[in-house]
Design a protein around this motif. Structure first.
Motif, mmCIF file in Angstrom:
data_model
loop_
_atom_site.group_PDB
_atom_site.id
_atom_site.type_symbol
_atom_site.label_atom_id
_atom_site.label_comp_id
_atom_site.label_asym_id
_atom_site.label_seq_id
_atom_site.Cartn_x
_atom_site.Cartn_y
_atom_site.Cartn_z
ATOM 1 N N VAL A 170 -112.950 -13.522 -25.153
ATOM 2 C CA VAL A 170 -112.503 -14.370 -26.041
ATOM 3 C C VAL A 170 -111.088 -14.042 -26.738
ATOM 4 N N GLY A 220 -110.198 -23.710 -26.164
ATOM 5 C CA GLY A 220 -110.791 -22.549 -25.588
ATOM 6 C C GLY A 220 -109.926 -21.284 -25.893
ATOM 7 N N GLY A 247 -109.412 -19.600 -28.252
ATOM 8 C CA GLY A 247 -110.153 -18.451 -29.172
ATOM 9 C C GLY A 247 -109.720 -18.794 -30.652
ATOM 10 N N LYS A 248 -109.022 -19.986 -30.989
ATOM 11 C CA LYS A 248 -108.609 -20.028 -32.313
ATOM 12 C C LYS A 248 -109.922 -20.146 -33.229
ATOM 13 N N SER A 249 -110.886 -20.912 -33.095
ATOM 14 C CA SER A 249 -111.990 -20.815 -33.881
ATOM 15 C C SER A 249 -112.884 -19.765 -33.997
ATOM 16 N N THR A 250 -112.844 -18.964 -32.756
ATOM 17 C CA THR A 250 -113.581 -17.607 -32.839
ATOM 18 C C THR A 250 -112.762 -16.796 -34.052
HETATM 19 P P1 ADP Z 1 -110.788 -22.667 -29.585
HETATM 20 O O1 ADP Z 1 -111.276 -22.989 -31.017
HETATM 21 O O2 ADP Z 1 -109.338 -22.093 -29.523
HETATM 22 O O3 ADP Z 1 -110.823 -24.191 -28.621
HETATM 23 P P2 ADP Z 1 -113.178 -21.097 -29.101
HETATM 24 O O4 ADP Z 1 -112.832 -19.917 -29.980
HETATM 25 O O5 ADP Z 1 -113.793 -22.075 -29.941
HETATM 26 O O6 ADP Z 1 -111.765 -21.842 -28.885
HETATM 27 O O7 ADP Z 1 -113.526 -20.719 -27.998
HETATM 28 C C1 ADP Z 1 -113.064 -19.638 -26.982
HETATM 29 C C2 ADP Z 1 -113.978 -19.382 -25.977
HETATM 30 O O8 ADP Z 1 -115.075 -18.753 -26.585
HETATM 31 C C3 ADP Z 1 -114.628 -20.667 -25.372
HETATM 32 O O9 ADP Z 1 -114.593 -20.324 -23.772
HETATM 33 C C4 ADP Z 1 -115.897 -20.672 -25.770
HETATM 34 O O10 ADP Z 1 -116.673 -21.212 -24.848
HETATM 35 C C5 ADP Z 1 -116.393 -19.312 -26.123
HETATM 36 N N1 ADP Z 1 -117.284 -19.043 -27.111
HETATM 37 C C6 ADP Z 1 -117.068 -19.431 -28.414
HETATM 38 N N2 ADP Z 1 -118.289 -19.311 -29.054
HETATM 39 C C7 ADP Z 1 -119.225 -18.745 -28.480
HETATM 40 C C8 ADP Z 1 -120.678 -18.564 -28.614
HETATM 41 N N3 ADP Z 1 -121.078 -18.477 -29.895
HETATM 42 N N4 ADP Z 1 -121.078 -17.792 -27.355
HETATM 43 C C9 ADP Z 1 -120.470 -17.638 -26.350
HETATM 44 N N5 ADP Z 1 -119.137 -18.155 -26.062
HETATM 45 C C10 ADP Z 1 -118.453 -18.591 -27.092
#
Ligand code: ADP
Ligand code: MG
Length: 250
Positions: free
Chosen positions: A16, A37, A39-42
């Protein structure tokens, strides 16, 4: 204040974050934008100890996040030590997450009393100052259900500030708000930026980014596609993916 050095994060086989490197200096505001999707929140969650990196290094105020370095090895921190680091970072989410059974002022006083052991009178005085700062001095005794979304989000910001963070992370703080309530929350964030707070803000509010950010980072598919002065990136994006994204949100 924040240094990310080749930060990667995978969930199973899904990579991610792919080697993210960036810096935020003390007092700077970095706006992070990109499609859903990407990866910003991650990335924010990694900074705030809600996810553990798969590889790379991340530090806040010179301290590695979640790890201790010994020689050339990294050891995961004990949860207690991690919790201590985490106190210095404030985070505001899309959903305000206030405690529904507590009034606005009780929400703000909760962590300083429970986590920092502050005396009630001290926490209350500070909470009143913070309510004043976010323009809600007259709403101290309201329960979240009786506040608008914009007011709830301003209480959430005050609650984060009550812990005197070194760094504030915002994850789409205005995305869940009715359009007419967005401005009051952005105004509080602008004031906070002006006061010298170091901030990383995930947002689709390009006007805010242009006015407030020192750096705009465009992320897509887990990589930093483009980063720079927001006025330059917005006026003259260099990459096709940035252009395509901006044409949708501007
Ligand atoms: P954004 O905030 O940019 O929309 P996220 O960081 O929420 O993106 O998500 C990036 C990718 O990581 C997505 O494909 C999401 O499905 C995946 N993802 C996020 N958190 C988890 C998790 N806890 N387990 C599995 N996949 C995750
Ligand atoms: Mg997100």
């Amino acid at each position: 204040m924040v240094v990310a050095d080749a930060v990667s994060k995978s969930f199973g086989s899904n990579e991610v974050l792919k080697s993210i490197s960036l810096e935020v200096k003390q007092g700077e505001v970095l706006c992070l934008v990109g499609p859903s999707g990407s990866g910003k929140s991650t990335f924010l969650r990694c900074i705030n100890h809600l996810e553990v990196l798969s590889s790379g290094k991340l530090s806040v105020d010179g301290q590695l996040v979640g790890f201790r370095e010994a020689g050339d090895k990294l050891y995961e921190l004990h949860p207690k030590e991690a919790a201590k680091q985490r106190r210095d970072i404030g985070m505001v989410f899309q959903k305000f997450n206030l405690f529904p059974h507590m009034t606005a002022i009780e929400n703000i006083m909760e962590a300083p009393i429970r986590v920092k052991g502050q005396k009630k009178a001290v926490a209350e005085k500070r909470a009143r100052e913070l309510l004043e700062r976010v323009g809600l001095a007259d709403r101290a005794d309201y329960y979240p259900a009786h506040l608008s979304g914009g007011q709830q989000q301003r209480v959430a910001i005050a609650r984060a500030l009550a812990m005197d963070p070194k760094l504030m992370l915002f994850d789409e703080p205005t995305s869940a708000l009715d359009p007419e309530l967005v401005g009051e929350v952005l105004d509080v964030m602008k004031e906070l930026a002006k006061s010298g707070m170091t901030m990383i803000v995930v947002t689709h509010e390009m006007g805010f980014a242009r006015e407030v950010a020192d750096t705009l980072v465009f992320m897509d598919g887990g990589v930093v596609v483009e980063a720079g002065d927001p006025r330059e990136v917005l006026a003259n994006p260099q990459h096709q993916r940035t252009k395509a994204f901006l044409s949708k949100v501007l």
